[in-house]
Design a protein around this motif. Structure first.
Motif, mmCIF file in Angstrom:
data_model
loop_
_atom_site.group_PDB
_atom_site.id
_atom_site.type_symbol
_atom_site.label_atom_id
_atom_site.label_comp_id
_atom_site.label_asym_id
_atom_site.label_seq_id
_atom_site.Cartn_x
_atom_site.Cartn_y
_atom_site.Cartn_z
ATOM 1 N N ARG A 113 0.857 -1.175 0.000
ATOM 2 C CA ARG A 113 0.000 0.000 0.000
ATOM 3 C C ARG A 113 0.902 1.236 0.000
ATOM 4 N N GLY A 114 0.815 2.020 -1.050
ATOM 5 C CA GLY A 114 1.565 3.278 -1.106
ATOM 6 C C GLY A 114 2.782 3.200 -2.008
ATOM 7 N N ARG A 115 3.475 4.336 -2.101
ATOM 8 C CA ARG A 115 4.655 4.444 -2.953
ATOM 9 C C ARG A 115 5.858 3.834 -2.234
ATOM 10 N N LEU A 123 11.848 11.384 -2.308
ATOM 11 C CA LEU A 123 10.764 11.135 -3.241
ATOM 12 C C LEU A 123 9.484 10.760 -2.514
ATOM 13 N N ASP A 124 9.441 11.096 -1.241
ATOM 14 C CA ASP A 124 8.212 10.999 -0.484
ATOM 15 C C ASP A 124 7.593 9.596 -0.483
ATOM 16 N N PRO A 125 8.397 8.569 -0.184
ATOM 17 C CA PRO A 125 7.830 7.215 -0.219
ATOM 18 C C PRO A 125 6.988 6.927 1.024
ATOM 19 N N GLU A 171 6.634 10.543 10.964
ATOM 20 C CA GLU A 171 5.618 10.852 9.964
ATOM 21 C C GLU A 171 4.745 9.639 9.654
ATOM 22 N N GLY A 172 5.019 8.536 10.351
ATOM 23 C CA GLY A 172 4.165 7.355 10.210
ATOM 24 C C GLY A 172 4.456 6.524 8.979
ATOM 25 N N ARG A 173 5.641 6.694 8.401
ATOM 26 C CA ARG A 173 5.964 5.885 7.220
ATOM 27 C C ARG A 173 6.478 4.515 7.652
ATOM 28 N N THR A 174 6.519 3.599 6.695
ATOM 29 C CA THR A 174 6.922 2.231 6.988
ATOM 30 C C THR A 174 8.358 2.042 6.490
#
Ligand SMILES: Nc1ncnc2c1ncn2[C@@H]1O[C@H](COP(=O)(O)OP(=O)(O)OP(=O)(O)O)[C@@H](O)[C@H]1O
Ligand SMILES: [Mg+2]
Length: 409
Positions: free
Chosen positions: A85-87, A162-164, A194-197
């Motif tokens: 899910r996501g970039r 690149l804002d993954p 920021e809650g990214r994986t």
């Protein structure tokens, strides 16, 4: 919410059986090459929730890079499915995805295009990338002239700018210099907030302990642990130990070390302690002849091969008769931090050093560090407090100020 769901993924590589055979032999076989299958990943399930930072541990060849390549889409798993899910952006092997003949600038654009990012978007982010990579003067040079550190800086800068939603990092953090590593770790922490994986492959247990909230251990393509970083690190070390312990040399000569016992405060199959705990080493040996001035030498070597400590212990002038003996050395406090250390021992007669018995690379102990510190040694900490502001008039002597009570620090 799940960011990555991998179900039953396996990766099988075909290996050529006789890679050393000559061209003539290959021609005789009329091009029919014999292959053998190699299972690099075995039926693995892995679910990673959004916002998790997962550490991936495992020794060389255990399948860590293969797993990341399957998740990033560079490799297609032989069986199973992966949903994302996501970039996703990844920083895999050194220089992977870079064209050597092209300049840094051209590579940034190509990499971004590969991730499906528009030209306008990359133009907006270009300065931030070059700035983060600290490659100002070199960005228009072909990347084949870059050092390995410069490659990693550019790759990392592209991946994070690149804002993954999902970031995969394979080992490469270890390549840059220390200042850049700190900068990368800071950025990884910002990503976490920021809650990214994030998935990080590393051999550095302290990185896992510092930044991950979960870790898995791979062993021969299988997931053998999945849980808290501290537990995974312990299991990783046990597996690593298992694969090193079959290389014991035979002991010969008139003086032989028969066994070394390392007794820590932590029980179980792995002798271990926590930083600052005592450790007792007992060296058992057999002498065929009397030892006139017996001496035991011990050294402790880090996983990186650095000698952390070495000393000779003179056992006095009394000769030891032939037979079995034991000498114990008690260390009252071991100030090492996290790591699996190797203990090397030597027994000799100061008057006849040619009959020394050495035992190297066979005994180990683990130090677990329950605290927040990382590095090589533990420093004792006293007071930690906020000092009075510097803008107080200079003529007031320090004792006139009223320090805050450091309670609670
Ligand atoms: N393209 C390939 N063809 C054949 N075998 C491969 C290929 N890629 C990897 N392997 C094999 O698969 C196994 C797992 O490799 P992988 O690169 O995933 O290990 P790793 O855990 O990343 O190791 P390291 O710590 O050395 O980076 C290894 O035995 C490797 O030789
Ligand atoms: Mg690898």
């Amino acid at each position: 919410m799940e960011a990555i769901v991998a179900e039953g993924i396996s990766k099988v590589f075909k290996l050529h059986v006789n890679p050393s055979q000559s061209m003539k032999e290959r021609l005789v076989r009329l091009g029919r090459s014999q292959t053998r299958e190699f299972i690099a990943l075995q039926h693995m399930d892995l679910t990673v929730q959004s916002g998790e930072t997962l550490g991936i541990l495992g020794h060389n060849g255990s399948g860590k890079s293969t797993l990341l390549k399957c998740i990033s889409g560079i490799l297609k798993p032989t069986t199973g499915q992966i949903r994302l899910r996501g970039r996703i952006a990844s920083l895999l092997e050194l220089g992977a995805g870079f064209h050597p003949e092209l300049t840094g600038r051209e590579n940034v654009y190509i990499n971004a295009a590969f991730l499906g990012i528009s030209r306008q978007e990359i133009e907006r982010r270009f300065d931030a990338i070059v700035d983060f990579a600290e490659l100002d003067q070199f960005i228009d040079e072909p990347v084949k002239h870059y050092s390995s550190g410069m490659y990693v800086r550019l790759g990392f800068a592209v991946a994070i700018n690149l804002d993954p939603d999902i970031l995969l990092v394979d080992e490469v953090l270890a390549v840059g210099d220390e200042v850049f590593q700190m900068k990368c770790l800071d950025r990884v922490r910002q990503f976490q907030q920021e809650g990214r994986t994030i998935l990080v492959v590393t051999h550095a247990a302290d990185v896992v302990r510092q930044v991950c909230n979960r870790a898995i251990v791979l062993h021969h393509g299988e997931k053998v642990a999945d849980g808290k970083p501290g537990d995974a690190i312990r299991i990783f070390r046990e597996h690593l130990h298992g694969s090193l312990s079959d290389t014991a040399p035979a002991d010969e000569g008139p003086l032989r070390i028969t066994a070394v016992e390392v007794a820590g405060t932590r029980g179980g199959p792995q002798p271990g302690i926590e930083s600052g705990d005592p450790l007792t080493v007992t060296v058992n040996f057999t002498a065929d002849e009397p030892i006139e001035q017996p001496t035991v030498a011990l050294s402790v070597v880090s996983p990186e091969g650095q000698t952390m400590y070495a000393a000779d212990f003179d056992l006095g002038k009394t000769a030891l008769p032939p037979g079995n003996h034991s000498v114990s050395v008690q260390f009252t406090e071991v100030p090492l931090l996290d790591g699996r250390y190797t203990l090397n021992s030597r027994v000799f007669d100061r008057l006849h050093t040619d009959s020394a018995a050495t035992r190297a690379g066979r005994d180990q102990f683990t130090v677990l560090n329950p605290g927040i510190a990382h590095g090589v040694v533990s420093l004792r900490v006293g007071d930690v407090r906020i000092l009075p502001a510097h803008d107080a008039p200079a003529d007031i002597p320090p004792q006139a100020s009223h320090p805050t009570d450091p309670k609670g620090i």
